[in-house]
Design an enzyme around this catalytic site. Structure first.
Site, PDB file in Angstrom:
ATOM      1  N   ALA A 217       0.929  -1.178  -0.029  1.00  0.00           N
ATOM      2  CA  ALA A 217      -0.245   0.447   0.503  1.00  0.00           C
ATOM      3  C   ALA A 217       0.439   1.296  -0.219  1.00  0.00           C
ATOM      4  O   ALA A 217       2.335   1.136   0.066  1.00  0.00           O
ATOM      5  CB  ALA A 217      -0.968  -0.074   1.366  1.00  0.00           C
ATOM      6  N   HIS A 218       0.301   2.813  -0.038  1.00  0.00           N
ATOM      7  CA  HIS A 218       0.880   3.220   0.208  1.00  0.00           C
ATOM      8  C   HIS A 218       2.045   3.977   0.707  1.00  0.00           C
ATOM      9  O   HIS A 218       0.830   3.783   2.098  1.00  0.00           O
ATOM     10  CB  HIS A 218       0.073   5.064  -0.188  1.00  0.00           C
ATOM     11  CG  HIS A 218      -1.038   4.607   0.151  1.00  0.00           C
ATOM     12  ND1 HIS A 218      -2.082   5.539   0.537  1.00  0.00           N
ATOM     13  CD2 HIS A 218      -1.796   3.758   1.508  1.00  0.00           C
ATOM     14  CE1 HIS A 218      -2.836   6.051   1.025  1.00  0.00           C
ATOM     15  NE2 HIS A 218      -3.362   5.128   2.067  1.00  0.00           N
ATOM     16  N   ASN A 219       3.031   4.365   0.484  1.00  0.00           N
ATOM     17  CA  ASN A 219       3.648   4.595   2.364  1.00  0.00           C
ATOM     18  C   ASN A 219       4.679   4.034   2.778  1.00  0.00           C
ATOM     19  O   ASN A 219       5.606   4.184   4.135  1.00  0.00           O
ATOM     20  CB  ASN A 219       3.132   5.981   3.002  1.00  0.00           C
ATOM     21  CG  ASN A 219       3.256   7.179   1.959  1.00  0.00           C
ATOM     22  OD1 ASN A 219       1.975   7.539   1.273  1.00  0.00           O
ATOM     23  ND2 ASN A 219       3.567   7.921   2.396  1.00  0.00           N
TER      24      ASN A 219
END
Lengths: 349, 349, 349
Positions: free
Chosen positions: A243-245
């Site tokens: 997922a993001h980050n």
């Protein structure tokens, strides 16, 4: 598979000792012990294959140090790690079979503003490289792969068929992307407002360091801001979700169908076995091992093997599961105590 | 990221109050508090970022109502929801960075019978639009995406690279499809006959309503007959599986790697957290929340948080898991009772 | 959906008995009972649809043997399996709707050395067939699908949009690959050496036998050597992961999001329900059934239904789970015993 190897050249390449065999014997392929013929190199990587070794028709076999007996059969070369040595052999023949031929296929599309040297990069049919993208020397873009605007792909990369590298993402050198993988899809971020989920634009990127491999149809989301990072030498299997980050350290193994939620951090040398999940924002310490289908809902210390959901140290989780399996017996023991107590109380009345 | 914003224009767009700063100051980008420079707009969305806020070099910061102190540093604008307000800023700069430019790229293929207005639709290199398909104004089809026969895509949609919309499927307006997603694959349906699984043709479609987003490499199967439906405003994350004849309501969140089996029905405002599964034909009531890796094997009432497999109300499941973790202690207590009983019985003998 | 069917022709094709209706009545489409009109054929596959049957406006209904009453309404034809019979009807109309039209689209790329007969194969826009590949008669390659070097695709196959068949993989006849699937990605194999994971080249292939279907975005890795095999008639759903050197038998069902780890072996007629996992190197016996989210960590005997992780026979696992749900009551019983023991001991003091 064209370029053959002599026994002496083989020994030199894998830094092995020739136990028996003619230095000038020549081999043109490689195969497993049970299917190899006189023209093939094979290897004995594991004792359980000893029967196949004893009856192999291979021309040469790479064996572990210690198998220093001679045979009537194949030439033998000993090394400390036959499996690893054999990988070198495989690479030799595989490279001969599909040589790197630079050039941009006429059915590919490379934007004029992209930096792609047709003398040093191979862009296969139907592949797309958009404006501002930069592709390093020795890199191959497979058919129908898409490199979007301003993305950067390093040297000697292999970008698989039908895979996508979205805008501004950055890949290091020797990165391998298997077919269908998606690098830089939007992170899953919304604000709830007036009864609706309003998209939060995801304007960060994905940064993939040197020697990373990404499995088929795996997805890695770009950061909301900043970067989603996959550290040097990390290998991600098929159908994983990053997922993001998320920040993944160096030399990790993330096995198939695992999911890493937003902003979690995986330190170096972590192993995440298949179908595991890691919650958002948690930290998994260096050299931690999550066994199959583990669910890390909180941060976990490094250097420990975990199991279960929520993740517990492996032995602890195993004990708990053993307790669960003995529940029917525990119930019997409680019933016996109740019966005894009842008898006693009726006796004492 | 070209088009700059003045402080007063910023305040107007996010409906905020300027606490301090020059109305005419101009900003050309946006960034997180710790990486922003004097030319950037940033935001304070969460108290935990207060340290970054106090040392930020941002030119302007969007803060929550209540932070009404002045600083030497950045201009400040207060709003009720800084994160949402910042999303507006991001959208402004992101739109400036990748403007919508209509046209059909020469390397794309659009069937002559497809309805695609080159003055109002953007079809990127390698994208394919087959016979009878209709693409709405303002929609962008990314490189190598495929829109099959008679599919309908609404206005202002973003169809990602290497994604597929199969024949006759219908997408509403402002639908976002991330790369690699598949809309309208055949449902998994077979009849067992004479020792073989005989395919049941899947002749229905997928219908996706306005403002839906579909994650990267997610798959949504077409109905056997009729429609698989994803309701307005629902957001589906990466690598989810939506089987044939599923009906998903409005404004749901279906998080990554979740699977919804055939003919299940998800009512409005349901949240399905990551790696969850929902069995075929069950109904999940409005505003139900399934926590991570939940397994709904029966229909579930709305408005409740669930956990575990089979799904139980969250607190109940948590209690059961606490009981499991205390099993070693329970066993000790039973052993103590047994020892006491044995002692007593030997005493009384 | 153009080619119509008369009632007598319908009865002949599905080997059914006409109960009522005019032999010469003609029908031009098919639909579910509740949406069908006088021009449509429908079917009664399940007793729960009896209300829809009684009010249907369909022109003809296929019913199970035993519904031998006449109606004012639709023509009736009885067969032993209406659902299967209806599949034949659907296939008739579906084939009429999208007829097979051979030819290589000008925007496709077929290498001159590939064996693709343009009079007998359909290669859609943007599809890529590389050097040495062979495509059988009657096969359709959907838009932007990629068939890599020396791959072999049998006759009457359907290769979905944006799917990938990598080099040297071999597909039998009537194989269906849904969009986005990847056949022949590299297996996940590394040797750990000097603190790094060194890739082991994966030089085997994937071999898919006749009548197999592979779901959307499913991934099947090529063998390290030799073959990963999917046996005749097996149907794999969306987003499944099949690792290197897996051997799947004939007529298996592998449901969505399941993962089969390296070198596991699945015998014939096995069912693996959704989100299940099977560990590396284990063997699953013939006709075993793994229920949803089952985790097989060891080999399992055939002919049994399993559940849970680690997998247990279904009833055993269900009993254990019932025990877990009764843990609060068990604790109460132990507490009662403790209270009684304490009271007795204080009484006897």
């Amino acid at each position: 598979m064209a370029i053959s190897l002599s026994l002496s050249e083989l020994a030199r390449r894998i830094d092995g000792s020739t136990i028996c065999g003619e230095a000038g014997s020549v081999f043109s392929g490689m195969a497993a012990l049970d299917t190899a013929g006189p023209e093939d190199i094979s290897f004995l990587g594991n004792e359980k294959y000893l029967p196949q070794f004893l009856s192999t028709k291979a021309g040469a076999v790479i064996v572990p140090v210690g198998y220093d007996f001679k045979t009537d059969g194949p030439a033998l070369i000993s090394v400390s790690n036959p499996s690893l040595a054999f990988a070198t052999v495989v690479r030799h023949f595989a490279a001969a079979a599909s040589p790197f031929i630079p050039g941009i296929h006429p059915s590919a599309y490379v934007d004029p503003s992209a930096e792609v040297d047709p003398a040093k990069v191979c862009v296969h049919p139907g592949a797309i490289v958009l404006a501002g993208a930069r592709i390093g020397e020795g890199t191959e873009i497979a058919p129908n792969a898409v490199i979007q605007n301003d993305a950067v792909v390093g040297e000697d990369c292999r970008i698989g068929a039908n895979s996508t590298v979205r805008e501004r993402c950055v890949l290091g050198d020797r990165v391998i992307i298997q077919p269908g993988a998606v690098i830089g899809s939007d992170g899953y971020g919304y604000e709830f407002s007036d009864g609706r989920h309003v998209k939060i634009d995801q304007v960060g990127i994905v940064e993939i360091h040197d020697d990373v491999e990404i499995g088929a149809n795996t997805t890695i989301d770009r950061a909301r801001f900043g970067k989603t990072i996959v550290g040097e030498g990390t290998k991600i299997d098929n159908l994983c979700q990053i997922a993001h980050n998320v920040i993944i350290g160096k030399h990790c193994l993330i096995v198939s169908q695992s999911g890493l939620a937003g902003s979690c951090k995986i330190e170096d040398y972590v192993t995440v076995a298949a179908q595991s999940g890691i919650a958002g924002h948690v930290i998994i310490g260096e050299k931690a091992i999550l066994s199959g289908r583990c669910g890390a809902t909180t941060s976990l210390k490094g250097g420990i093997i975990y199991a279960g959901k929520p993740a517990l140290p492996y032995r602890e989780e195993n004990k708990l599961q053993a307790h669960v399996r003995r529940l029917p017996k525990l119930l019997e023991r409680v019933k016996a105590l109740e019966a005894a107590a009842k008898e006693k109380s009726s006796t004492s009345e």
